[in-house]
Design a protein around this motif. Sequence first.
Motif, PDB file in Angstrom:
ATOM      1  N   LEU A   1       0.829  -1.211   0.000  1.00 34.78           N
ATOM      2  CA  LEU A   1       0.000   0.000   0.000  1.00 34.78           C
ATOM      3  C   LEU A   1       0.864   1.262   0.000  1.00 34.78           C
ATOM      4  CD1 LEU A   1      -2.902  -1.016   2.405  1.00 34.78           C
ATOM      5  CD2 LEU A   1      -2.997  -0.723  -0.068  1.00 34.78           C
ATOM      6  N   VAL A   2       1.914   1.270   0.778  1.00 39.57           N
ATOM      7  CA  VAL A   2       2.806   2.436   0.807  1.00 39.57           C
ATOM      8  C   VAL A   2       3.485   2.613  -0.547  1.00 39.57           C
ATOM      9  CG1 VAL A   2       4.969   3.317   1.810  1.00 39.57           C
ATOM     10  CG2 VAL A   2       3.163   2.445   3.292  1.00 39.57           C
ATOM     11  N   THR A   3       3.929   1.529  -1.162  1.00 37.47           N
ATOM     12  CA  THR A   3       4.570   1.596  -2.479  1.00 37.47           C
ATOM     13  C   THR A   3       3.599   2.129  -3.525  1.00 37.47           C
ATOM     14  OG1 THR A   3       5.989  -0.259  -1.879  1.00 37.47           O
ATOM     15  CG2 THR A   3       5.809   0.250  -4.223  1.00 37.47           C
ATOM     16  N   LEU A   4       2.364   1.640  -3.540  1.00 43.01           N
ATOM     17  CA  LEU A   4       1.361   2.127  -4.489  1.00 43.01           C
ATOM     18  C   LEU A   4       1.080   3.614  -4.278  1.00 43.01           C
ATOM     19  CD1 LEU A   4      -1.172  -0.862  -4.583  1.00 43.01           C
ATOM     20  CD2 LEU A   4       0.453  -0.168  -6.358  1.00 43.01           C
ATOM     21  N   TYR A   5       1.002   4.039  -3.044  1.00 41.33           N
ATOM     22  CA  TYR A   5       0.755   5.450  -2.752  1.00 41.33           C
ATOM     23  C   TYR A   5       1.907   6.305  -3.279  1.00 41.33           C
ATOM     24  CZ  TYR A   5       0.018   9.794  -0.207  1.00 41.33           C
ATOM     25  OH  TYR A   5      -0.171  11.115   0.099  1.00 41.33           O
ATOM     26  N   LEU A   6       3.148   5.865  -3.003  1.00 43.65           N
ATOM     27  CA  LEU A   6       4.309   6.647  -3.449  1.00 43.65           C
ATOM     28  C   LEU A   6       4.402   6.692  -4.972  1.00 43.65           C
ATOM     29  CD1 LEU A   6       6.987   5.572  -0.818  1.00 43.65           C
ATOM     30  CD2 LEU A   6       5.763   7.752  -0.967  1.00 43.65           C
ATOM     31  N   LEU A   7       4.055   5.595  -5.655  1.00 46.68           N
ATOM     32  CA  LEU A   7       4.075   5.590  -7.120  1.00 46.68           C
ATOM     33  C   LEU A   7       2.998   6.517  -7.687  1.00 46.68           C
ATOM     34  CD1 LEU A   7       4.671   1.809  -7.902  1.00 46.68           C
ATOM     35  CD2 LEU A   7       6.288   3.699  -8.200  1.00 46.68           C
ATOM     36  N   ARG A   8       1.884   6.559  -7.066  1.00 43.12           N
ATOM     37  CA  ARG A   8       0.761   7.374  -7.557  1.00 43.12           C
ATOM     38  C   ARG A   8       0.947   8.857  -7.245  1.00 43.12           C
ATOM     39  NH1 ARG A   8      -2.743  10.089  -9.721  1.00 43.12           N
ATOM     40  NH2 ARG A   8      -4.957   9.903  -9.366  1.00 43.12           N
ATOM     41  N   PHE A   9       1.325   9.205  -6.006  1.00 45.51           N
ATOM     42  CA  PHE A   9       1.363  10.599  -5.582  1.00 45.51           C
ATOM     43  C   PHE A   9       2.773  11.141  -5.362  1.00 45.51           C
ATOM     44  CE2 PHE A   9      -2.738   8.973  -4.013  1.00 45.51           C
ATOM     45  CZ  PHE A   9      -3.582   9.819  -4.712  1.00 45.51           C
ATOM     46  N   GLY A  10       3.754  10.308  -5.291  1.00 42.14           N
ATOM     47  CA  GLY A  10       5.113  10.761  -5.045  1.00 42.14           C
ATOM     48  C   GLY A  10       5.378  10.947  -3.558  1.00 42.14           C
ATOM     49  N   ALA A  11       6.632  11.312  -3.222  1.00 42.98           N
ATOM     50  CA  ALA A  11       7.030  11.425  -1.830  1.00 42.98           C
ATOM     51  C   ALA A  11       6.821  12.819  -1.267  1.00 42.98           C
ATOM     52  CB  ALA A  11       8.496  11.035  -1.672  1.00 42.98           C
ATOM     53  N   GLY A  12       6.392  13.786  -2.078  1.00 45.21           N
ATOM     54  CA  GLY A  12       6.194  15.163  -1.612  1.00 45.21           C
ATOM     55  C   GLY A  12       4.909  15.302  -0.809  1.00 45.21           C
ATOM     56  N   LEU A  13       4.754  16.471  -0.202  1.00 46.25           N
ATOM     57  CA  LEU A  13       3.535  16.761   0.526  1.00 46.25           C
ATOM     58  C   LEU A  13       2.391  16.988  -0.447  1.00 46.25           C
ATOM     59  CD1 LEU A  13       4.943  19.219   3.216  1.00 46.25           C
ATOM     60  CD2 LEU A  13       4.247  16.861   3.544  1.00 46.25           C
ATOM     61  N   PRO A  14       1.164  16.687  -0.069  1.00 45.06           N
ATOM     62  CA  PRO A  14       0.036  16.911  -0.983  1.00 45.06           C
ATOM     63  C   PRO A  14      -0.182  18.410  -1.178  1.00 45.06           C
ATOM     64  CG  PRO A  14      -0.740  16.151   1.156  1.00 45.06           C
ATOM     65  CD  PRO A  14       0.745  16.084   1.175  1.00 45.06           C
ATOM     66  N   PRO A  15      -0.749  18.795  -2.338  1.00 42.37           N
ATOM     67  CA  PRO A  15      -0.993  20.221  -2.572  1.00 42.37           C
ATOM     68  C   PRO A  15      -2.038  20.749  -1.598  1.00 42.37           C
ATOM     69  CG  PRO A  15      -1.989  18.877  -4.290  1.00 42.37           C
ATOM     70  CD  PRO A  15      -1.174  17.956  -3.422  1.00 42.37           C
ATOM     71  N   ALA A  16      -1.995  22.041  -1.368  1.00 36.98           N
ATOM     72  CA  ALA A  16      -2.936  22.658  -0.442  1.00 36.98           C
ATOM     73  C   ALA A  16      -4.360  22.481  -0.968  1.00 36.98           C
ATOM     74  CB  ALA A  16      -2.616  24.134  -0.272  1.00 36.98           C
ATOM     75  N   VAL A  17      -5.282  22.244  -0.084  1.00 33.31           N
ATOM     76  CA  VAL A  17      -6.676  22.031  -0.473  1.00 33.31           C
ATOM     77  C   VAL A  17      -7.279  23.390  -0.831  1.00 33.31           C
ATOM     78  CG1 VAL A  17      -8.935  21.234   0.331  1.00 33.31           C
ATOM     79  CG2 VAL A  17      -6.849  20.024   1.006  1.00 33.31           C
ATOM     80  N   GLY A  18      -7.884  23.463  -2.012  1.00 30.54           N
ATOM     81  CA  GLY A  18      -8.573  24.696  -2.434  1.00 30.54           C
ATOM     82  C   GLY A  18      -7.614  25.798  -2.875  1.00 30.54           C
ATOM     83  N   GLY A  19      -6.353  25.485  -3.088  1.00 29.44           N
ATOM     84  CA  GLY A  19      -5.352  26.505  -3.402  1.00 29.44           C
ATOM     85  C   GLY A  19      -5.000  26.496  -4.783  1.00 29.44           C
TER      86      GLY A  19
END
Length: 160
Positions: A142-160
């Motif tokens: 699950l962690v590997t799939l998440y990192l492949l999909r979204f990368g290791a960076g922080l998620p973008p700000a919501v509504g920004g």
Amino acid sequence: MSPDSPSRPVALATIGTDHRDGQSSSTARRAWEPVPSEKSGSKAPGWARRHPVMYTGWRCGVFLAGLAVVVAGVIMLPLPGPGWLVIFAGMALWGTEFAWAQRVLHWTRRRVAEATRRALEPRVRRRNIVLLLIGATAGAVLVTLYLLRFGAGLPPAVGG
């Protein structure tokens, strides 16, 4: 009114007898004195045990201190902290003065020892190790799939 009169109050007829064991009042325990099972386990100092008010105050103090520790443990259950350990410490504090707390602690110790014995059986240990490995593998996937999909960076700000 004569002493043999039927209208004589029952309490007057029984003043000199302790009904728990039939002893006369000269050899019976006083009402404030602990029963033998409690007295043997009491950790109260001698000066507190010799005076009824001091003994009652000591027991009240132990009860309140144990209650504070147990309440702190209950608060720690959903929060970070050793909740169960603190609750058992409060029970141990109560166990210095109260027989019921000693019985609860002995029951708990027996249950924990039995659960430990069962968990250490070879067949159960193998099952637990297999379940741990399956869970760790699923978590890693699950962690590997998440990192492949979204990368290791922080998620973008919501509504920004």
